[in-house]
Design a protein around this motif. Structure first.
Motif, PDB file in Angstrom:
ATOM      1  N   ARG A 217       2.119   1.965  -3.472  1.00  0.00           N
ATOM      2  CA  ARG A 217       1.043   2.419  -4.360  1.00  0.00           C
ATOM      3  C   ARG A 217       0.680   3.876  -4.061  1.00  0.00           C
ATOM      4  O   ARG A 217       0.502   4.672  -4.985  1.00  0.00           O
ATOM      5  N   ARG A 218       0.543   4.236  -2.792  1.00  0.00           N
ATOM      6  CA  ARG A 218       0.227   5.631  -2.451  1.00  0.00           C
ATOM      7  C   ARG A 218       1.327   6.570  -2.948  1.00  0.00           C
ATOM      8  O   ARG A 218       1.054   7.657  -3.441  1.00  0.00           O
ATOM      9  N   ARG A 219       2.573   6.149  -2.835  1.00  0.00           N
ATOM     10  CA  ARG A 219       3.676   6.981  -3.325  1.00  0.00           C
ATOM     11  C   ARG A 219       3.570   7.177  -4.840  1.00  0.00           C
ATOM     12  O   ARG A 219       3.755   8.274  -5.351  1.00  0.00           O
ATOM     13  N   ARG A 220       3.241   6.126  -5.580  1.00  0.00           N
ATOM     14  CA  ARG A 220       3.086   6.250  -7.034  1.00  0.00           C
ATOM     15  C   ARG A 220       1.930   7.188  -7.384  1.00  0.00           C
ATOM     16  O   ARG A 220       2.045   7.979  -8.325  1.00  0.00           O
ATOM     17  N   ILE A 221       0.842   7.087  -6.640  1.00  0.00           N
ATOM     18  CA  ILE A 221      -0.295   7.975  -6.883  1.00  0.00           C
ATOM     19  C   ILE A 221       0.120   9.420  -6.616  1.00  0.00           C
ATOM     20  O   ILE A 221      -0.145  10.312  -7.433  1.00  0.00           O
TER      21      ILE A 221
ATOM     22  N   ASN B 182      -5.902   6.725  -2.001  1.00  0.00           N
ATOM     23  CA  ASN B 182      -6.133   5.413  -1.407  1.00  0.00           C
ATOM     24  C   ASN B 182      -5.417   4.393  -2.262  1.00  0.00           C
ATOM     25  O   ASN B 182      -5.440   4.495  -3.494  1.00  0.00           O
ATOM     26  N   ALA B 183      -4.815   3.420  -1.635  1.00  0.00           N
ATOM     27  CA  ALA B 183      -4.051   2.419  -2.388  1.00  0.00           C
ATOM     28  C   ALA B 183      -4.909   1.693  -3.416  1.00  0.00           C
ATOM     29  O   ALA B 183      -4.382   1.181  -4.404  1.00  0.00           O
ATOM     30  N   SER B 184      -6.216   1.681  -3.222  1.00  0.00           N
ATOM     31  CA  SER B 184      -7.090   1.000  -4.178  1.00  0.00           C
ATOM     32  C   SER B 184      -7.544   1.907  -5.319  1.00  0.00           C
ATOM     33  O   SER B 184      -8.268   1.465  -6.213  1.00  0.00           O
TER      34      SER B 184
ATOM     35  N   ASP C 174       0.808  -1.218   0.000  1.00  0.00           N
ATOM     36  CA  ASP C 174       0.000   0.000   0.000  1.00  0.00           C
ATOM     37  C   ASP C 174       0.847   1.278   0.000  1.00  0.00           C
ATOM     38  O   ASP C 174       0.517   2.248  -0.687  1.00  0.00           O
ATOM     39  N   ASN C 175       1.921   1.279   0.762  1.00  0.00           N
ATOM     40  CA  ASN C 175       2.767   2.479   0.807  1.00  0.00           C
ATOM     41  C   ASN C 175       3.363   2.791  -0.555  1.00  0.00           C
ATOM     42  O   ASN C 175       3.425   3.949  -0.971  1.00  0.00           O
TER      43      ASN C 175
ATOM     44  N   SER D 271       5.020  10.277   3.879  1.00  0.00           N
ATOM     45  CA  SER D 271       4.534   8.893   3.797  1.00  0.00           C
ATOM     46  C   SER D 271       3.364   8.809   2.825  1.00  0.00           C
ATOM     47  O   SER D 271       2.936   7.728   2.468  1.00  0.00           O
ATOM     48  N   TYR D 272       2.850   9.980   2.420  1.00  0.00           N
ATOM     49  CA  TYR D 272       1.684  10.074   1.542  1.00  0.00           C
ATOM     50  C   TYR D 272       0.501   9.309   2.110  1.00  0.00           C
ATOM     51  O   TYR D 272      -0.235   8.653   1.409  1.00  0.00           O
ATOM     52  N   PHE D 273       0.332   9.453   3.416  1.00  0.00           N
ATOM     53  CA  PHE D 273      -0.862   8.915   4.058  1.00  0.00           C
ATOM     54  C   PHE D 273      -2.086   9.659   3.539  1.00  0.00           C
ATOM     55  O   PHE D 273      -3.164   9.109   3.426  1.00  0.00           O
TER      56      PHE D 273
END
Length: 113
Positions: free
Chosen positions: A5-9, A94-96, A2-3, A35-37
Protein backbone atom coordinates in the motif's frame (compact mmCIF):
# COMPACT_ATOMS: atom_id res chain seq x y z
CA UNK A 1 -0.05 -5.67 3.04
CA UNK A 2 1.24 -2.33 4.36
CA UNK A 3 4.41 -2.26 2.26
CA UNK A 4 2.45 -2.76 -0.93
CA UNK A 5 0.00 0.00 0.00
CA UNK A 6 2.79 2.47 0.84
CA UNK A 7 4.44 1.69 -2.49
CA UNK A 8 1.17 2.40 -4.34
CA UNK A 9 0.78 5.68 -2.48
CA UNK A 10 4.38 6.69 -3.26
CA UNK A 11 3.95 5.79 -6.92
CA UNK A 12 0.79 7.89 -7.09
CA UNK A 13 2.60 10.89 -5.58
CA UNK A 14 5.47 10.49 -8.04
CA UNK A 15 3.22 10.09 -11.07
CA UNK A 16 0.85 12.92 -10.12
CA UNK A 17 3.62 15.39 -9.26
CA UNK A 18 5.94 14.60 -12.18
CA UNK A 19 6.47 17.76 -14.15
CA UNK A 20 5.06 20.09 -11.48
CA UNK A 21 7.37 23.09 -11.26
CA UNK A 22 9.42 23.38 -8.10
CA UNK A 23 8.96 19.71 -7.13
CA UNK A 24 11.96 17.37 -7.14
CA UNK A 25 12.15 13.66 -6.42
CA UNK A 26 14.83 11.69 -4.60
CA UNK A 27 17.22 9.74 -6.76
CA UNK A 28 18.20 6.21 -5.86
CA UNK A 29 21.40 4.51 -6.87
CA UNK A 30 21.38 1.81 -9.50
CA UNK A 31 19.95 -1.38 -8.09
CA UNK A 32 18.46 0.47 -5.09
CA UNK A 33 14.79 0.70 -4.26
CA UNK A 34 13.00 2.63 -1.53
CA UNK A 35 10.89 0.87 1.09
CA UNK A 36 8.74 4.02 1.16
CA UNK A 37 8.74 4.01 4.92
CA UNK A 38 8.39 7.77 4.47
CA UNK A 39 8.04 10.07 1.45
CA UNK A 40 10.68 12.82 1.33
CA UNK A 41 10.23 15.06 -1.67
CA UNK A 42 11.92 18.37 -2.36
CA UNK A 43 10.20 21.69 -2.96
CA UNK A 44 11.62 25.04 -4.06
CA UNK A 45 9.48 26.90 -1.53
CA UNK A 46 9.16 24.15 1.04
CA UNK A 47 8.17 26.28 4.01
CA UNK A 48 5.43 28.05 2.07
CA UNK A 49 4.04 24.71 0.92
CA UNK A 50 4.21 23.20 4.42
CA UNK A 51 2.27 26.18 5.79
CA UNK A 52 -0.30 25.99 3.02
CA UNK A 53 -0.81 22.26 3.54
CA UNK A 54 -1.09 22.73 7.32
CA UNK A 55 -3.77 25.34 6.69
CA UNK A 56 -5.65 22.72 4.71
CA UNK A 57 -5.32 20.10 7.43
CA UNK A 58 -2.40 18.14 5.94
CA UNK A 59 0.40 17.31 8.34
CA UNK A 60 3.87 17.20 6.86
CA UNK A 61 7.27 16.99 8.46
CA UNK A 62 10.81 18.11 7.78
CA UNK A 63 12.97 15.13 8.68
CA UNK A 64 16.33 16.44 7.57
CA UNK A 65 17.56 19.87 8.52
CA UNK A 66 20.92 21.43 7.84
CA UNK A 67 22.47 21.81 11.29
CA UNK A 68 26.10 22.42 10.44
CA UNK A 69 26.08 26.05 11.61
CA UNK A 70 24.34 25.23 14.88
CA UNK A 71 26.74 22.40 15.75
CA UNK A 72 29.85 23.67 13.96
CA UNK A 73 30.02 20.66 11.66
CA UNK A 74 32.27 20.78 8.61
CA UNK A 75 30.13 19.61 5.72
CA UNK A 76 32.83 19.72 3.08
CA UNK A 77 32.20 16.06 2.40
CA UNK A 78 28.45 16.63 2.13
CA UNK A 79 28.08 19.05 -0.78
CA UNK A 80 24.30 18.61 -1.11
CA UNK A 81 23.47 18.76 2.59
CA UNK A 82 22.53 22.44 2.67
CA UNK A 83 20.24 22.17 -0.36
CA UNK A 84 18.69 18.94 0.94
CA UNK A 85 18.08 20.45 4.36
CA UNK A 86 16.40 23.51 2.89
CA UNK A 87 14.07 21.71 0.49
CA UNK A 88 13.07 18.33 1.97
CA UNK A 89 9.46 17.88 3.06
CA UNK A 90 8.01 14.54 4.03
CA UNK A 91 4.45 13.98 2.85
CA UNK A 92 1.89 11.71 4.52
CA UNK A 93 2.56 8.09 3.65
CA UNK A 94 0.63 5.80 5.93
CA UNK A 95 -0.83 2.52 4.78
CA UNK A 96 -4.21 3.67 6.08
CA UNK A 97 -4.17 6.81 3.90
CA UNK A 98 -7.21 6.56 1.66
CA UNK A 99 -7.31 7.38 -2.05
CA UNK A 100 -9.60 10.36 -1.46
CA UNK A 101 -7.19 11.79 1.13
CA UNK A 102 -4.27 11.21 -1.20
CA UNK A 103 -6.05 12.98 -4.05
CA UNK A 104 -6.77 15.90 -1.69
CA UNK A 105 -3.08 16.21 -0.75
CA UNK A 106 -1.94 16.03 -4.37
CA UNK A 107 -4.51 18.65 -5.42
CA UNK A 108 -3.36 20.95 -2.62
CA UNK A 109 0.23 20.69 -3.84
CA UNK A 110 -0.70 21.20 -7.49
CA UNK A 111 -2.81 24.28 -6.62
CA UNK A 112 0.44 26.11 -6.04
CA UNK A 113 1.56 27.99 -2.99
Amino acid sequence: DDNRRRRRIAEKYLKALAGVGGVYFPEYGKGRESSYFFMPLFFERRDELANRLAGRGVRTRVYFRYFNKIYGIDTGNLPGAEWYGGHELTLPLNASLGDEELDYIIAAIKDGW
